[in-house]
Scaffold this active site. Structure first.
Site, PDB file in Angstrom:
ATOM      1  N   HIS A 155       3.253  41.752  22.201  1.00  0.00           N
ATOM      2  CA  HIS A 155       4.058  40.535  22.207  1.00  0.00           C
ATOM      3  C   HIS A 155       3.176  39.307  22.431  1.00  0.00           C
ATOM      4  CE1 HIS A 155       7.612  42.904  21.990  1.00  0.00           C
ATOM      5  NE2 HIS A 155       8.443  41.956  22.415  1.00  0.00           N
ATOM      6  N   HIS A 215       4.618  43.482  31.323  1.00  0.00           N
ATOM      7  CA  HIS A 215       3.219  43.893  31.184  1.00  0.00           C
ATOM      8  C   HIS A 215       2.357  43.556  32.413  1.00  0.00           C
ATOM      9  CE1 HIS A 215       3.614  45.124  26.997  1.00  0.00           C
ATOM     10  NE2 HIS A 215       4.272  44.010  26.765  1.00  0.00           N
TER      11      HIS A 215
END
Length: 260
Positions: A155, A215
């Site tokens: 992403h 993340h």
């Protein structure tokens, strides 16, 4: 469509500010670092965007490269043809789409490979019960288990890279706003330009959401660095060379040298 013209003129004025264009790429590093710190300190409250099921993520981010190409391809053709209708010139400029797609594909596939090569399958997210019979992420997840590997943030990469790519390829608009273009092509070009700027805003916003909600810090930072490298090595290094797609034209059509 006077309102669209006003919006386009304001956007062109914004992107013509040297400090904005020259420092845009640093925004992603700043957001990645600050967002990661906020996430680790748990200073950001949970919101609609802390869920991966939010509409922008489901309908836009997961198909981000498709949206980027869908809007940028016709814009590139219309804007660049106003400078030169030479098949060679337009072919070179269209090649930038192929190069960017190759960068996207190679990087994302490499991220998948690294996660597979460094990971193992576990029964739960706690990573306490190892399932040795599953040796790939796909087989592990299909069995209903959890794969833990070094997951470079795709992403962070794709959102930063797409935004930088769009900003570079929409630069000709600064030279075209007063160009002699017929009504319909001009309207289409203006609408595409506004849509592309809206997409850039969405990409930056979702990049920020990724930074503060998802993340590990190193995963996000590495994904961001890969995006910046992909952009820098093309638009700041290779595209300055003769044997390349070349940089987007940024002069008035009457001032543009005739392309072969």
């Amino acid at each position: 469509m006077a309102a669209v013209d006003v919006i386009v003129n304001n956007l062109v004025t914004l992107w013509r500010i040297p400090a904005v264009r020259q420092n845009f790429h640093w925004i992603f590093l700043l957001i990645s670092v600050v967002g990661s710190i906020l996430k680790e300190l748990q200073l950001v409250p949970q919101t609609y965007f802390s869920s991966s099921r939010n509409a922008l993520n489901v309908y836009f981010v997961k198909a981000s490269w498709g949206w980027t190409l869908l809007l940028l391809t016709p814009f590139l053709l219309l804007s660049n043809s106003s400078f030169s209708r030479s098949a060679y010139f337009l072919g070179r400029r269209l090649l930038s789409l192929a190069v960017a797609t190759a960068v996207w594909y190679v990087c994302t596939e490499t991220f998948f490979y690294i996660e597979d090569a460094t990971g193992s399958c576990f029964e739960t997210d706690a990573a306490d019960v190892l399932k040795k019979e599953f040796t790939t992420k796909v087989s592990c997840r299909q069995a209903g288990f959890r794969w833990h590997g070094y997951d470079i943030s795709g992403h962070s990469f794709i959102l930063a890279y797409s935004a930088l790519f769009i900003v570079e390829e929409t630069a000709p608009m600064a030279s075209l706003k007063t160009a002699s273009i017929s009504a319909l092509p001009k309207l289409v070009l203006n609408l595409l330009y506004v849509a592309l700027n809206l997409i850039v805003i969405i990409w930056v916003w979702m990049f920020a959401c990724t930074s503060v909600y998802f993340h590990d810090p190193s995963h996000k930072l590495l994904g961001t660095v890969c995006a910046l490298l992909g952009w820098h090595l093309t638009y700041r290094v290779w595209y300055l060379k003769p044997l390349s797609p070349g940089l987007p034209p940024q002069r008035h059509p009457k001032e543009q040298k005739q392309h072969a």
